[in-house]
Design a protein around this motif. Structure first.
Motif, PDB file in Angstrom:
ATOM      1  N   TRP A  40       0.677  -1.244  -0.112  1.00  0.00           N
ATOM      2  CA  TRP A  40      -0.091  -0.039   0.046  1.00  0.00           C
ATOM      3  C   TRP A  40       0.857   1.218  -0.094  1.00  0.00           C
ATOM      4  O   TRP A  40       1.728   1.330   0.832  1.00  0.00           O
ATOM      5  N   GLU A  46      -5.187   5.021   0.517  1.00  0.00           N
ATOM      6  CA  GLU A  46      -4.172   4.348   0.056  1.00  0.00           C
ATOM      7  C   GLU A  46      -4.508   3.446  -0.978  1.00  0.00           C
ATOM      8  O   GLU A  46      -5.651   3.153  -1.159  1.00  0.00           O
ATOM      9  N   HIS A  85      -6.405  -1.865  -5.619  1.00  0.00           N
ATOM     10  CA  HIS A  85      -7.234  -1.628  -4.491  1.00  0.00           C
ATOM     11  C   HIS A  85      -7.058  -0.568  -3.752  1.00  0.00           C
ATOM     12  O   HIS A  85      -5.998   0.318  -3.391  1.00  0.00           O
ATOM     13  N   ILE A  86      -8.089  -0.055  -3.165  1.00  0.00           N
ATOM     14  CA  ILE A  86      -8.191   1.336  -2.541  1.00  0.00           C
ATOM     15  C   ILE A  86      -8.695   1.355  -1.421  1.00  0.00           C
ATOM     16  O   ILE A  86      -9.942   0.752  -0.913  1.00  0.00           O
ATOM     17  N   ARG A  87      -8.173   2.039  -0.451  1.00  0.00           N
ATOM     18  CA  ARG A  87      -8.814   1.937   1.019  1.00  0.00           C
ATOM     19  C   ARG A  87      -8.653   3.378   1.743  1.00  0.00           C
ATOM     20  O   ARG A  87      -7.959   4.096   1.324  1.00  0.00           O
ATOM     21  N   ASP A  88      -9.557   3.592   2.867  1.00  0.00           N
ATOM     22  CA  ASP A  88      -9.170   4.797   3.637  1.00  0.00           C
ATOM     23  C   ASP A  88      -8.350   4.704   4.749  1.00  0.00           C
ATOM     24  O   ASP A  88      -8.606   3.610   5.527  1.00  0.00           O
ATOM     25  N   SER A  89      -7.189   5.236   4.912  1.00  0.00           N
ATOM     26  CA  SER A  89      -6.149   4.865   5.699  1.00  0.00           C
ATOM     27  C   SER A  89      -6.521   5.378   7.019  1.00  0.00           C
ATOM     28  O   SER A  89      -5.625   5.237   7.979  1.00  0.00           O
ATOM     29  N   PRO A  92      -6.142  -0.417   9.206  1.00  0.00           N
ATOM     30  CA  PRO A  92      -5.842  -0.924   8.050  1.00  0.00           C
ATOM     31  C   PRO A  92      -6.256  -2.417   7.987  1.00  0.00           C
ATOM     32  O   PRO A  92      -6.626  -2.958   6.855  1.00  0.00           O
ATOM     33  N   THR A 149     -11.892  -2.627   1.528  1.00  0.00           N
ATOM     34  CA  THR A 149     -10.962  -2.075   0.379  1.00  0.00           C
ATOM     35  C   THR A 149     -11.999  -2.136  -0.769  1.00  0.00           C
ATOM     36  O   THR A 149     -12.859  -3.070  -0.961  1.00  0.00           O
ATOM     37  N   THR A 179     -12.091  -2.727  -4.845  1.00  0.00           N
ATOM     38  CA  THR A 179     -11.048  -3.361  -5.718  1.00  0.00           C
ATOM     39  C   THR A 179     -11.821  -3.132  -7.186  1.00  0.00           C
ATOM     40  O   THR A 179     -12.839  -3.467  -7.475  1.00  0.00           O
TER      41      THR A 179
END
Length: 65
Positions: free
Chosen positions: A11, A26, A35-39, A43, A48, A50
């Protein structure tokens, strides 16, 4: 098994994320998926999103214009 299942994701934070912990996004890239996520969340438990790499490229193109 897809790439994400066989390899640990690496990430990195968006260059537009604030350094003070706010607005952190991230991204982890794989050959065919992004793959995208709010950090700001934990984590290990953060959801996530995708998407196919082609969809991500289209999104970036629109965001740049």
């Amino acid at each position: 098994m897809n790439f994400a299942e066989s390899t640990e994701l690496v990430w990195f934070k968006s260059s537009h994320s604030a350094g003070d912990g706010g607005e952190c996004v991230e991204v982890a890239t794989c050959p065919t998926t992004i793959h995208i996520r709010d950090s700001k969340q934990n984590p290990a438990t953060a959801p996530t999103l995708t998407v196919p790499a082609t969809a991500w490229q289209a999104f970036l193109g629109l965001a740049r214009s």
